[in-house]
Motif scaffolding. Structure first.
Motif: not given
Length: 236
Positions: A85-93, A119-122
């Motif tokens: 819930d804290h790292a779910g969109n890291h891949d966007v940045f 969410t490791r792939d993120r």
């Protein structure tokens, strides 16, 4: 410098917000955490095990877009920790540098960090630029990272010194609720991994806030939704 609070969904069934934070300085745009995965928006309607109630448009990239902030505008992403819930969109940045405690990164990429696996792939991508830090660290003038382990190894909180509001301490999951502000009496929650470290980090953060006369923003406090200013409003 200004601070904006992004509320990206709510934890079921307690209705506590899932936050991210946007810090804008004269030199950099800093995002603290990236919230629950955007592709899980609406999943709570059909999946009774979905922990976060996230509506379409409440994901962090969408909230930033509403503020006129594109992913490429973000220079730094501070990772308090890598729970989903804290790292779910890291891949966007992908253009940003990700700042994380060395101890936490080592734990998260090990088998012990399986709880971060969904969410490791993120966050664990070949093109991700990590800046690994050790302990309390000045990130930028007016922004300090405060090591606060216990919830997970290498969790970090963020102290921001705003020109008008004064110091603000983003405790994140080291102190998730106001009911956890007493180091000795606070509850230890199911996702907290080390009780001794939880209590030591709580004392460290509360003592720091008292010394700085800082506003403490607890990570998942339900009253934050009504008592604090959410973006587009801001603290400066």
């Amino acid at each position: 410098m200004k601070l904006q609070l992004l509320f990206s969904g709510r934890i079921r069934p307690i209705g506590a917000p899932v936050p991210a934070y946007l810090i804008t300085t004269s030199d950099a745009t800093v995002l603290v955490d990236t919230g629950p995965p955007r592709d899980r928006a609406g999943a709570h309607r059909t999946d009774p095990d979905e922990r976060v109630e996230l509506e379409p448009g409440e994901d962090v990239p969408s909230l930033l877009g509403g503020l006129g902030v594109a992913p490429g505008d973000v220079d730094l992403v501070v990772c308090t920790h890598l729970d989903p819930d804290h790292a779910g969109n890291h891949d966007v940045f992908g253009g940003a540098e990700f700042v994380v405690q060395r101890r936490h990164h080592a734990w998260a990429v090990s088998d012990a960090g399986a709880r971060c696996g969904s969410t490791r792939d993120r966050w664990d991508r070949p093109d991700t630029r990590f800046r690994l830090v050790d302990g309390d660290t000045e990130l930028l003038p007016g922004i300090e990272l405060i090591e606060s382990s216990g919830h997970v190894p290498g969790h970090q909180s963020v102290l921001i010194r705003l020109p008008r509001t004064g110091p603000v301490l983003l405790a994140a999951d080291a102190i998730p609720m106001t009911a956890a502000l007493d180091p000795g009496k606070r509850p230890v929650f199911p996702f907290d991994m080390d009780e001794d470290e939880v209590r030591a980090s709580t004392k460290k953060l509360v003592d720091l806030a008292n010394a700085e006369n800082a506003l403490i923003i607890c990570g998942h406090e339900p009253s934050n939704l009504t008592d604090l200013r959410a973006a587009p409003a801001y603290y400066d």
